[in-house]
Each structure stands twice: as C-alpha cells, then as structure tokens.
Design an enzyme around this catalytic site. Structure first.
Site, PDB file in Angstrom:
ATOM      1  N   GLU A   1       0.840  -1.200   0.132  1.00  0.00           N
ATOM      2  CA  GLU A   1      -0.034   0.005   0.085  1.00  0.00           C
ATOM      3  C   GLU A   1       0.828   1.272  -0.179  1.00  0.00           C
ATOM      4  OE1 GLU A   1      -3.929  -0.474   2.017  1.00  0.00           O
ATOM      5  OE2 GLU A   1      -3.247   1.343   3.189  1.00  0.00           O
TER       6      GLU A   1
ATOM      7  N   GLU B   1       2.107   1.791  -3.466  1.00  0.00           N
ATOM      8  CA  GLU B   1       0.994   2.090  -4.361  1.00  0.00           C
ATOM      9  C   GLU B   1       0.703   3.781  -4.081  1.00  0.00           C
ATOM     10  OE1 GLU B   1      -2.875   0.012  -3.772  1.00  0.00           O
ATOM     11  OE2 GLU B   1      -3.635   1.134  -5.444  1.00  0.00           O
TER      12      GLU B   1
ATOM     13  N   CYS C   1      -8.770  -2.045   3.229  1.00  0.00           N
ATOM     14  CA  CYS C   1      -8.885  -3.125   4.194  1.00  0.00           C
ATOM     15  C   CYS C   1     -10.243  -3.490   4.779  1.00  0.00           C
ATOM     16  CB  CYS C   1      -7.804  -2.996   5.002  1.00  0.00           C
ATOM     17  SG  CYS C   1      -7.684  -1.739   6.083  1.00  0.00           S
TER      18      CYS C   1
ATOM     19  N   SER D   1      -7.541   2.079  -2.944  1.00  0.00           N
ATOM     20  CA  SER D   1      -6.403   1.109  -3.199  1.00  0.00           C
ATOM     21  C   SER D   1      -6.746  -0.115  -3.659  1.00  0.00           C
ATOM     22  CB  SER D   1      -5.619   0.961  -1.825  1.00  0.00           C
ATOM     23  OG  SER D   1      -4.723  -0.038  -1.895  1.00  0.00           O
TER      24      SER D   1
ATOM     25  N   LYS E   1     -16.660  -9.121   6.697  1.00  0.00           N
ATOM     26  CA  LYS E   1     -15.552  -9.904   6.131  1.00  0.00           C
ATOM     27  C   LYS E   1     -15.961 -11.402   5.703  1.00  0.00           C
ATOM     28  CE  LYS E   1     -11.884  -7.775   7.112  1.00  0.00           C
ATOM     29  NZ  LYS E   1     -10.689  -7.198   6.115  1.00  0.00           N
TER      30      LYS E   1
ATOM     31  N   GLU F   1     -17.085 -10.218   2.415  1.00  0.00           N
ATOM     32  CA  GLU F   1     -15.505 -10.006   1.643  1.00  0.00           C
ATOM     33  C   GLU F   1     -15.118 -11.207   1.045  1.00  0.00           C
ATOM     34  OE1 GLU F   1     -12.340  -7.211   2.955  1.00  0.00           O
ATOM     35  OE2 GLU F   1     -11.349  -9.173   3.063  1.00  0.00           O
TER      36      GLU F   1
ATOM     37  N   GLU G   1     -13.493 -10.893  -6.545  1.00  0.00           N
ATOM     38  CA  GLU G   1     -12.090 -10.640  -6.581  1.00  0.00           C
ATOM     39  C   GLU G   1     -11.161 -10.672  -5.342  1.00  0.00           C
ATOM     40  OE1 GLU G   1     -14.584  -8.949  -6.150  1.00  0.00           O
ATOM     41  OE2 GLU G   1     -14.689  -6.870  -5.134  1.00  0.00           O
TER      42      GLU G   1
ATOM     43  N   CYS H   1     -11.434  -1.989  14.009  1.00  0.00           N
ATOM     44  CA  CYS H   1     -11.747  -3.148  14.139  1.00  0.00           C
ATOM     45  C   CYS H   1     -12.165  -3.440  15.689  1.00  0.00           C
ATOM     46  CB  CYS H   1     -10.582  -4.174  13.704  1.00  0.00           C
ATOM     47  SG  CYS H   1     -10.680  -4.080  11.862  1.00  0.00           S
TER      48      CYS H   1
HETATM   49 FE1  HC1 Z   1      -9.389  -5.383  10.875  1.00  0.00          FE
HETATM   50 FE2  HC1 Z   1      -7.780  -5.986   9.127  1.00  0.00          FE
HETATM   51  S1  HC1 Z   1      -7.097  -4.550  10.922  1.00  0.00           S
HETATM   52  S2  HC1 Z   1      -9.664  -5.187   8.352  1.00  0.00           S
HETATM   53  O1  HC1 Z   1      -9.546  -3.792  10.875  1.00  0.00           O
HETATM   54  O2  HC1 Z   1      -6.971  -4.624   7.735  1.00  0.00           O
HETATM   55  O3  HC1 Z   1     -11.556  -7.325  10.427  1.00  0.00           O
HETATM   56  O4  HC1 Z   1      -8.757  -6.668  13.861  1.00  0.00           O
HETATM   57  O5  HC1 Z   1      -7.973  -8.093  10.208  1.00  0.00           O
HETATM   58  O6  HC1 Z   1      -8.214  -8.057   6.935  1.00  0.00           O
HETATM   59  O7  HC1 Z   1      -4.921  -6.964   9.581  1.00  0.00           O
HETATM   60  C1  HC1 Z   1     -10.627  -6.428  10.664  1.00  0.00           C
HETATM   61  C2  HC1 Z   1      -8.949  -6.232  12.559  1.00  0.00           C
HETATM   62  C3  HC1 Z   1      -8.129  -7.234  10.042  1.00  0.00           C
HETATM   63  C4  HC1 Z   1      -7.899  -7.160   7.598  1.00  0.00           C
HETATM   64  C5  HC1 Z   1      -5.879  -6.619   9.400  1.00  0.00           C
END
Ligand code: HC1
Ligand code: SF4
Length: 581
Positions: A278, A281, A297, A317, A356, A359, A364, A508
């Site tokens: 990142e 980028e 993320c 990103s 998640k 996700e 993708e 998170c």
């Molecule tokens: Fe998260 Fe991440 S920090 S998004 O906030 O970028 O869910 O804890 O796992 O993938 O590393 C969540 C937390 C986590 C991702 C990372």
C-alpha cells in the site's frame, strides 16, 4: 449542577443529565433496554420506570431530566409491579427459545426478566410468526425476537448514517426492517454489524459458519489453516471473564490448536505485507498526482463507496485486505512448497467483523479460481467453538503462532485500531521519503516511528503530516457517518491526499463481530471499552523490536524469494483486487 435525591440518597449532577444518569452516579441500577447512551434515548421500552414525587404517573428515567430538589424512588412496589408488567408484555410477543438462542446468557432481556423475578408470563396475547431473513451474506435477522427497542435503527441512522433499517408499519404490526419491508439481502446494507452489536437480544446476529468449520476440522484429509485478525488477541479474553483490554495472544493460539487447526497464523503478518504494497502504491499515486488515495482493508467501507459514492471507486487502493492477502499467499505457498491439492487446504479467518464474511465471498478476493478465505468466523463464533469444545480458556498455556509467518511488527498489530493503518503506512512512507537516519536513502532526517496524532477516539481527523519537503494531508475516519464527511469535503474541493476509513466506531476493536458486552453489565454498554482494547494494541506495538512493516524479515524474504518487488506482476495477481482471475 443540580441536587436531587434518589431513594433518599443525595446526588449532585450537571443539569441536562437524566434520572438514569444520576442513579448510575450513586450506584443504583435502574434496568433499561432501549437506552443506548447518546444514540437511542427515546424512552420507548418503559423498563426504566421510576416514581417521582409530585408526579401522578410513573416516568421513564432514561429521558426524565434531573432538576433541583427532585425526589425519585426506584424501588417501590408500584415501580416493581409496573416494570414486571412491561417486561411480561415484551416477552408475550418474543420468541422465547432462550436455551437455543445465540444470545443465551448474554441477553439483556433475559437478564432483566431474571432480575425482576419473572417466573410466569401472565399476559396472553397474539404472537408474531415472521420468516427469518437470511439473505444478507453477513447478518441474520429474526424479527420474532425483536423487541422494537430501535437501537439498531438509530445506530445505523445516527452513527453509520446508512438508514438501512427502521420501523415499518404501525402498532402491533411494527417491524424493524428495510423500507417497504424488503429483504436485508436486497438493500444497501454495508454489513458492518453495528446493529448486531447494539441489539440487546438475538434478533440481529451474524450468519454463523461454525458447522462448516467443524466439518473441515474433522476431515483428516484436509489441512485447515487459520489466521486471526490483530484485534482478536485483545478482545477474546472478555468473553471468558477477563478485563477489557487483556492481551490473550498466547492463549488464543493454544485454543485454536486444541480446536484442531493445523496451522495458526497472525493476520498481523499480512498487515505488514499490505503496508508495503500500500505504501508503494500510495507513493506511486502521490508522485503521479492520482489522489486522494483511500485504504481498502475494510469491506464495509468499500461497500459504502460502491453504493453511495461510486465516483470514488478509482481512489480506493487496489490492495486486498490483509485477510485476503494472507489467504491467497498461504494457498500459493502451500501449493508450491507442500504440493497440497487446492481442495485439500481450507482457509479460515477469525475476524472481529461481520462484513468480512461478505468480503471472503467476493470474486476478486480469490486466486486461481478459489476464494482466498473459505470461512470467516467472528470473535464471538470462536468463543462458541472454544466453549463447545470444553476448553478452559483461562487455564491454557501461552503458545506461539506457527513459525512460517510468525514474525510480525508493531505496525501490523495496530491495524486493529482506528488510525492504525494510516500510522503503519506513514511509518513506511516516511522511511522511504526521509530515510531511516542511517544514510541508506541518502536522506538526513530520521524517519519517525509514532504518529500519535492519527490515533484516538475523535471520529474524524484531518491533519497535515510533514515529511521533509512533503506535506501530506491525511484524513482518518471511523464510523461511516464520519467517512461521509470526508467524502463530502473532498467533493467540496478540499485537498486530502490519503484517507483511512474503518467503518466501525473505534476501528476493528469495535467491529461488529466482537464480544457483546451488554447482558450482565450495563456499565460496560458505553463507548469506553473500545479505548481499552485499542490501548492494548498500542501497548503490544510499543514493546516490539520491529515497528516498521518493511523491516519484517519474513516480508523481506517473501519479496526476495517469491514476489520479486512491491507491486510486481505476481504481487498484483495474488495481493491486489484488480489482479484476480
Ligand atoms: Fe481488521 Fe484488517 S485490521 S480489517 O481492521 O486490515 O476485520 O482486527 O484483520 O484484513 O490485519 C478486521 C482487525 C483485520 C484485515 C488486518
Ligand atoms: Fe446498518 Fe450496518 Fe446493520 Fe447494515 S449491518 S443494517 S449498514 S448497522
């Protein structure tokens, strides 16, 4: 300040507070259900009724303002009878499958009914039979358990500003649902799960995948690898009675091993990898003037942009989240090094997040025709598995993560708190721009490690970060209401270069899949617990020897031996959303 009396005890409190606040000041618990500080103060459920001298009817303490000389009684026969009747009425139209409910023993309604000594429900009335909604990829909605407290509605409307669910119809037919009672799978819900966290009962829950994970664990032919998000290690312990903010990294790993996972890895490692990709980028886009640049993320944030601000999709990103990067990477390395057939590796992630789950199902977020991650368990689901397996969590020894990707830096760990991704990226970006003071980069100024100004609870931070000759304007937002402010500012012409958004308040650590602290302890139903969880992450970071992601020796090895360099063709194929096949 005003002075009043509650049950004969004097209280002094600022004007503008409520009787409920005043009672809590002196350690008197008035039960409440619909109340959520600063978010839902509507006096709807009437569970907090109290007697006030001079008033003929009982009053809801959560909305009754304190006044000089007020005399309040919270524990009279009339009050107790009224509260009981209110709760009985709620229970008369509540699907009372307590023993098989996901919130059994952690349900605010169950708790209040118990405290009020309700042994029989004398009110006999009509009860709803409404189909359960399961079409949302992350959230399950059982309207038969809903008590119409409106906490979910107001957190979605006032904090997240998404307004996905609200009261539909009237009177007995009232249901909390999307407009026109549409299915939660058909509307612009971003799956952040904040409604789930705020639900006092089991009406809104995550969609569980525990059975699928048990099945994989029971199959001797299958190699099950699990990764844990950075924040799990500072929240899991709460569910086993440990104070908020207790670090349980070693016990968490031990528990996962005892559950039968073949390999236990820290997502923090992949967070380091994400930062390198990142930062690379960002610098590329910074130099090319392709700004602003948004972190990618948080899947609920991505969904918000896709639904409501599609003009900004190119600003996101292309990096996958650490979770997906790790999924792709483990699949790739297993295949290369262990020659395990793809279908024999099952990839599980323990995340503090409901989005998640969605996700992981996105096309993708896959590599070579397979999803990067097969199953996403929330922190709460992991708790249930540990309990089901009869593991005594508090007695577990501390065990280390598996060796393959064990090395993690403090930068990867702070991802779990709002501002963490920004700070981690700034650490590496500043190192590239300023050098590390050793002359490696022909630069003289040492790169800073900590960027404390991007930390903390403020919902939206707009800051200038000066890195030598560069002035980088950054925005850190948590909660999608605040994210909207950033996007509106950009639309209005404000120059912002780099934006971090985490959809959940606190990042998170406040994720929609985290332990729910309602139930037994009302005092904990506040925003404060998120700070303690975040502090624990910053504490882990401050004790690490390595605090720059790019210094992670395993990340370096990975680039040397497999990926080539940041942004390489293989890196794009595995680690970026635009590279999917
Ligand atoms: Fe998260 Fe991440 S920090 S998004 O906030 O970028 O869910 O804890 O796992 O993938 O590393 C969540 C937390 C986590 C991702 C990372
Ligand atoms: Fe609103 Fe988030 Fe709940 Fe969806 S998951 S209804 S967006 S609070």
């Amino acid at each position: 300040k005003v002075r009043l009396e509650i049950d004969g005890r004097p209280v002094e409190i600022e004007a503008g507070k409520t009787v409920l606040d005043a009672a809590r000041e002196v350690g008197i618990t008035i039960p409440s259900l619909c109340y959520l500080r600063e978010i839902n103060e509507i006096g709807a459920c009437r569970v907090c009724l109290v007697e006030i001298e001079g008033q003929r009817s009982l009053q809801a303490a959560c909305v009754y303002p304190v006044a000089e000389g007020l005399k309040v009684y919270t524990n009279t026969p009339r009050v107790r009878k009224a509260r009981k009747r209110v709760v009985e009425l709620i229970l008369s139209d509540h699907s009372r499958e307590c023993t098989s409910c996901i919130r059994n023993l952690n349900c605010e309604l169950q708790n209040i009914a118990d405290n009020l000594g309700i042994r029989r429900i004398e009110v006999q009335g009509e009860a709803h039979q409404i189909p359960v909604q399961e079409n949302n990829p992350s959230i399950r909605h059982d309207p038969n358990k809903c008590i119409h407290c409106r906490r979910c509605e107001n957190i979605c409307a006032k904090v997240q500003e998404n307004c996905v669910i609200a009261a539909q119809n009237r009177g007995f037919d009232t249901i909390i649902a999307p407009a026109f009672s549409r299915d939660m799978g058909d509307v612009d819900c971003i799956m952040c799960g904040q409604c789930v966290l705020s639900c006092p009962v089991g009406a809104l829950t995550e969609k569980e995948c525990i059975d699928d994970v048990w099945k994989a664990l029971a199959d001797p032919e299958v190699h099950v690898v699990v990764q844990t998000a950075p924040s799990i290690q500072v929240t899991l312990g709460e569910a086993f009675g440990l104070p908020v903010g207790t670090k349980v990294t070693g016990k968490m790993v031990a528990a996962l091993r005892r559950l039968g996972f073949n390999q236990v890895l820290a997502t923090d490692f992949a967070a380091d990898l994400t930062i390198v990709e990142e930062a690379y980028e960002f610098l590329h886009r910074f130099q090319a003037g392709q700004l602003p640049f948004f972190t990618s993320c948080c899947p609920a944030w991505i969904k918000l942009v896709e639904h409501h601000y599609p003009q900004f999709i190119p600003n996101l990103s292309t990096c996958k989240s650490p979770m997906s990067m790790f999924g792709a990477l483990t699949r790739y390395t297993y295949h290369q090094e262990r020659n395990l057939p793809k279908e024999k590796v099952v990839s599980v992630a323990v995340m503090p997040c409901t989005a998640k789950k969605y996700e992981a199902a996105r096309l993708e977020h896959g590599y070579d025709g397979r999803p990067d991650v097969d199953y996403v368990l929330t922190t709460r689901e992991l708790v249930r598995m540990i309990r089901e397996a009869g593991i005594e969590f508090s007695e577990l020894p501390d065990e280390p993560f598996d060796s393959a990707f064990r090395e993690v830096t403090g930068a990867g760990t702070i991802f779990g708190a709002t501002g963490g991704v920004m700070e981690a990226t700034l650490r590496t970006t500043s190192w590239v721009l300023l050098g590390n003071g050793t002359g490696q980069n022909d630069k003289v100024q040492p790169a800073p490690i900590e960027f404390r100004e991007v930390r903390g609870e403020k919902g939206l931070k707009l800051l200038h970060v000066n890195l030598g000759e560069y002035d980088i304007r950054v925005a850190v937002a948590h909660g999608t209401g605040n994210a909207r402010r950033v996007l509106e500012a950009i639309q209005a012409g404000e120059r912002i270069d780099f934006v971090e958004v985490m959809a959940c308040p606190g990042g998170c650590v406040g994720g929609g899949g985290q332990p729910i602290l309602g139930g037994r302890d009302h005092k904990k139903v506040s925003l404060d617990y998120r700070h303690d969880r975040a502090d624990a992450l910053y504490d882990i970071d401050s004790h690490k020897n390595l605090r720059y992601s790019h210094e992670n020796p395993v990340v370096q090895l990975l680039y040397r031996e497999i990926l080539g360099h940041p942004g390489s063709e293989l890196a794009h194929r595995l680690l970026h959303t635009e590279g999917y096949q």
